[in-house]
Design a protein around this motif. Structure first.
Motif, mmCIF file in Angstrom:
data_model
loop_
_atom_site.group_PDB
_atom_site.id
_atom_site.type_symbol
_atom_site.label_atom_id
_atom_site.label_comp_id
_atom_site.label_asym_id
_atom_site.label_seq_id
_atom_site.Cartn_x
_atom_site.Cartn_y
_atom_site.Cartn_z
ATOM 1 N N ALA A 82 101.938 77.470 19.630
ATOM 2 C CA ALA A 82 101.066 78.635 19.776
ATOM 3 C C ALA A 82 99.601 78.243 19.541
ATOM 4 N N LEU A 83 99.376 77.396 18.562
ATOM 5 C CA LEU A 83 98.010 76.945 18.259
ATOM 6 C C LEU A 83 97.454 76.103 19.404
ATOM 7 N N THR A 84 98.296 75.239 19.951
ATOM 8 C CA THR A 84 97.835 74.378 21.052
ATOM 9 C C THR A 84 97.444 75.208 22.250
ATOM 10 N N GLN A 85 98.217 76.225 22.565
ATOM 11 C CA GLN A 85 97.883 77.115 23.677
ATOM 12 C C GLN A 85 96.625 77.918 23.356
ATOM 13 N N PHE A 86 96.459 78.224 22.096
ATOM 14 C CA PHE A 86 95.266 78.943 21.642
ATOM 15 C C PHE A 86 94.021 78.080 21.881
ATOM 16 N N TYR A 87 94.138 76.805 21.532
ATOM 17 C CA TYR A 87 93.003 75.893 21.752
ATOM 18 C C TYR A 87 92.632 75.855 23.230
ATOM 19 N N TYR A 88 93.636 75.733 24.058
ATOM 20 C CA TYR A 88 93.381 75.676 25.498
ATOM 21 C C TYR A 88 92.613 76.918 25.932
ATOM 22 N N PHE A 89 93.042 78.046 25.450
ATOM 23 C CA PHE A 89 92.410 79.310 25.838
ATOM 24 C C PHE A 89 90.947 79.355 25.381
ATOM 25 N N ILE A 90 90.709 79.059 24.106
ATOM 26 C CA ILE A 90 89.336 79.213 23.590
ATOM 27 C C ILE A 90 88.395 78.156 24.167
ATOM 28 N N PHE A 91 88.883 76.961 24.425
ATOM 29 C CA PHE A 91 88.033 75.928 24.997
ATOM 30 C C PHE A 91 87.784 76.198 26.476
ATOM 31 N N LYS A 92 88.805 76.651 27.151
ATOM 32 C CA LYS A 92 88.662 76.882 28.595
ATOM 33 C C LYS A 92 87.644 77.992 28.866
ATOM 34 N N HIS A 93 87.708 79.026 28.051
ATOM 35 C CA HIS A 93 86.825 80.178 28.285
ATOM 36 C C HIS A 93 85.590 80.160 27.399
ATOM 37 N N HIS A 94 85.368 79.049 26.720
ATOM 38 C CA HIS A 94 84.187 78.887 25.861
ATOM 39 C C HIS A 94 84.018 80.084 24.937
ATOM 40 N N ILE A 95 85.094 80.447 24.271
ATOM 41 C CA ILE A 95 85.048 81.610 23.377
ATOM 42 C C ILE A 95 84.202 81.254 22.164
#
Lengths: 246, 536
Positions: free
Chosen positions: B233-246
């Motif tokens: 879940a954390l790894t997918q979270f990282y992908y999300f926040i890095f991809k969308h520059h959150i």
């Protein structure tokens, strides 16, 4: 004949066979065992892979038995072989109906086992794991072979196709006598398609000698030729009758 | 920890999103819902939800409000309260005049002025023989939700069925991995991005979901799957926040809560080794099945890598990690063969992390011995005809028995990996760090004929994706006459500057990535986690 393959697995775990463990330690051992991570998907894939591997080994072992066509039974555990219009082996009747299907089970269970030691597992000795499967396949092969020949003997006796050599040695005349009772097909060029002959390894040299000697005996060769001619004519006559009548 | 997580969620949730979880809370507390408003507007008549409590034999009228209530909200609030109390409720199951309790539910806090105004309203209703208004504010809601945590769903309608399917079908992590991956990905892909408030709210719900799923494994007494589920879940979270520059300010609070959950599970996990030190002695399962020869190495790696991960995380935070190091050292020492004799290149991730962990505590010579054993073991699968290498790291663990027996699997295919390896790069990096030139030289004859495969990803966000189109596969070969200097130079490479921002902010992210997606093990960043002066 149909075979039911039953693969046993057992490990060699001396610790679990110990009678000396106290109740307190038994609970501790149980608790620790339960805490050890398991991998159900890997267990399943290992079972499937091992099963396929053993079947592959079986197929490549024991040339004669492997040649017997196999077909799985999907439902029930009995089977019959009936020629329409004919009766079962041994049955005498003037009725023009199908013989009743027998209900006795005719599947034989065979089993094999293999061992792998704890240390082989600890040191991930994959060759020993394969060795265990080879051992298992070998036991299955032996068990299967025994059943096949036992069953064949029964069939041959019941159908009157077995010959009692009366303690005499194997001879070319005996060989011709055996062929006399067999169905022999012929190919398009009229050559006989002889059945596979299975002999005990101890007989190999005697059989080789007999056939070698026969090549130099015109009388025996003539007998063989006459037999083949007779068989050829019977085959052609049989094939000529292969038609549908009223 | 759980209450903080719930508080974080309540702070960010909208009124509409709060509807389902609140109704589920009521059900968990024994209410039977007889009506709720599907349209929020003047027609709701002050009653968002009406329920009946069977044991108490009384009806409840609820009005929901998200966020804090201050003086500006009071006018609207007063109107709704009047409607809730004074306008009769019309429903076949309710007879006007039956007793009821009106409750104002607020996910935030009431300001002092609002509390005072509400108090006066209640005095007024007392004189009129009307029931007084009760309030459930955030503090009360936190307690209620904490008590009913496992009986509730926090997710919105869109993903409710998918979530319930994943939740109800939990088995063990490896069995569930594919479904969890899809669920997390789909959920995060649906996150609103245009509004920072909505994004924050959505991510706080995500943290609750991952918490519930991990607790689900705990209910099945599977602490290891609970940790693996969180790491994914954390790894997918990282992908999300890095991809969308959150922006970090948006995800900071829920991220810290996610890490807290992970540490909570790690504590539970480590507790087992304290209670049962024997667990680190011999990992062979006495009641094992035919597959034990394959399960034992995976079990060793799974445990070792988690203990090592915790040790490294504590080291990164400057905390004492001696306890973890002791357990790890003991575990690997007592199970060195299944640790070193790997069965699949997919273990490159767990091996990398475990070895880094060992280097924190274990004597270098001991680690060199482990590395040498593994190196020689891997090489034994390459070279001669008839060998097939080790299974590809992109293939699931289920391929292992099929590969080693060379039997066609049902849902995959056999890949002849003889002469090629992804794992070797990681292994060579570790050998070079420990200056094992002799070991490499001894096996140069074979090593120089092997191909080292690597997937290079230039986009930092895509590094955290499960599979990406934005990747380039490189195959490295060695020259016939190798140069130790050249090899050392090659293996001294680091990831490009583009990754600096991510790695400085979240150095732990690569560790989680490696356990979730082992083929992503980044040997180039090994030095980041090792605090040894290796010299030349």
């Amino acid at each position: 004949m149909f075979l039911f393959l039953f693969i046993h697995y057992f490990g060699n775990d001396q610790r679990s066979n110990s009678l000396e463990i106290s109740d307190e330690h038994k609970d501790l051992n149980t608790t620790i065992e339960l805490l050890k991570q398991r991998f159900p998907t890997l267990q399943k894939s290992c079972e499937i892979a091992s099963h396929k591997y053993v079947l592959k080994l079986l197929k490549s072992s024991d040339g004669f038995v492997s040649q017997i066509p196999e077909y799985p039974i999907y439902e029930g555990n009995t089977s019959s072989f009936i020629q329409i219009g004919q009766l079962d082996i041994g049955e005498i009747s003037d009725k023009n109906i199908e013989a009743e299907i027998t209900k006795e089970p005719n599947l034989q269970e065979i089993s094999g086992g293999g061992k792998i030691h704890d240390d082989d597992i600890r040191y991930v000795r994959l060759e020993d794991f394969k060795g265990m499967l080879h051992e298992l396949a070998s036991e299955l092969s032996v068990a299967r072979g025994k059943h096949v020949f036992s069953w064949l003997n029964t069939i041959l006796d019941e159908s009157g196709r077995s010959i009692d050599a009366g303690g005499k040695e194997f001879s070319f005349e005996l060989w011709l006598q055996m062929l006399e009772g067999a169905d022999i097909d012929f190919d398009e060029s009229g050559q006989p398609i002889l059945p596979t002959t299975v002999i005990h390894p101890n007989m190999l040299s005697r059989v080789q000698q007999v056939f070698s000697d026969a090549q130099n005996d015109p009388n025996l060769l003539k007998l063989e030729e006459e037999l083949m001619k007779k068989k050829r004519e019977a085959f052609y006559a049989k094939e000529a009758n292969r038609k549908l009548v009223d | 920890m759980l209450k903080r997580q719930i508080e974080n969620w309540l702070i960010n949730i909208s009124e509409r999103e709060f509807d389902i979880p609140f109704r589920l809370l009521l059900e968990a507390e024994g209410h039977v819902s007889i009506g709720h408003s599907t349209i929020h507007g003047p027609m709701e008549l002050g009653k968002d939800i009406v329920s009946y409590h069977e044991k108490e034999e009384i009806f409840y009228f609820f009005q929901l409000k998200a966020g804090d209530a201050d003086l500006n909200d009071w006018n609207d609030m007063e109107r709704q309260i009047r409607q809730m109390v004074e306008v009769p409720y019309t429903h076949p199951n309710y007879t006007v005049g039956e007793p009821y309790r009106p409750i104002w539910v607020c996910t935030g806090q009431l300001s002092e002025t609002v509390r005072f105004s509400l108090g006066r309203k209640n005095d007024e209703y007392k004189n009129l023989n009307k029931p007084h208004i009760e309030v459930l504010d955030r503090n009360i809601l936190i307690d209620k939700y904490a008590n009913a945590f496992f009986a509730l769903v926090y997710i919105s309608d869109t993903f409710l069925i998918d979530y319930l399917r994943v939740w109800s079908h939990t088995s063990d992590y490896l069995t569930d991995e594919a479904n969890l991956k899809v669920f997390y990905h789909n959920y995060l892909s649906n996150c609103p991005l245009k509004s920072e408030v909505k994004t924050k709210r959505y991510l706080s719900t995500y943290s609750l979901i991952m918490s519930q799923l991990s607790h689900r494994y705990l209910q099945n007494l599977d602490k290891i799957s609970a940790i693996d589920c969180l790491i994914l879940a954390l790894t997918q979270f990282y992908y999300f926040i890095f991809k969308h520059h959150i922006n970090i300010n948006i995800y900071k609070s829920c991220y810290s809560v996610m890490l807290e959950i992970l540490y909570f599970h790690f504590d539970l996990f480590l507790e087992e080794f304290k209670n049962y030190p024997e667990l680190a002695e011999d990992l062979l399962a006495n009641q094992g099945s035919l597959s034990e020869i394959f399960e034992l190495p995976l079990r060793t790696h799974s445990l070792g890598s988690k203990i090592a991960l915790l040790s490294i995380l504590k080291s990164l935070q400057g905390k004492d990690n001696s306890e973890e190091n002791n357990v790890l050292t003991s575990l690997i020492k007592n199970n060195s063969a299944p640790y070193c004799n790997i069965l699949s290149e997919r273990q490159m991730g767990t091996y990398w992390i475990s070895t880094i962990g060992l280097l924190q505590s274990e004597d270098e010579d001991v680690v060199k011995q482990y590395l040498t054993t593994t190196f020689e073991w891997i090489l034994s699968f390459h070279g001669k005809g008839g060998l097939q290498g080790l299974p590809d790291p992109y293939q699931d663990y289920e391929i292992i028995p099929f590969h080693h027996l060379w039997i066609d699997p049902e849902n995959d295919r056999l890949i002849d990996m003889n002469g090629q390896s992804y794992f070797l790069a990681t292994l060579l990096k570790l050998l070079i760090i420990l200056n094992c030139k002799d070991v490499i030289a001894q096996h140069w004859q074979l090593l120089s004929q092997l191909l080292i495969r690597e997937v290079r990803i230039s986009n930092p966000a895509e590094l955290f994706s499960y599979r990406t189109e934005d990747a380039h596969t490189i195959t490295y070969t060695f020259p016939i006459m190798g140069s130790w200097a050249n090899i050392r130079e090659h293996f001294s490479q680091r990831l490009s500057d583009k990754f600096d921002t991510i790695l400085k902010r979240h150095p732990e992210s690569l560790l989680f990535l490696t356990l979730a997606y082992p083929w992503r093990a980044q040997w180039r960043e090994t030095d980041r986690y090792i605090h040894l002066d290796k010299g030349s």
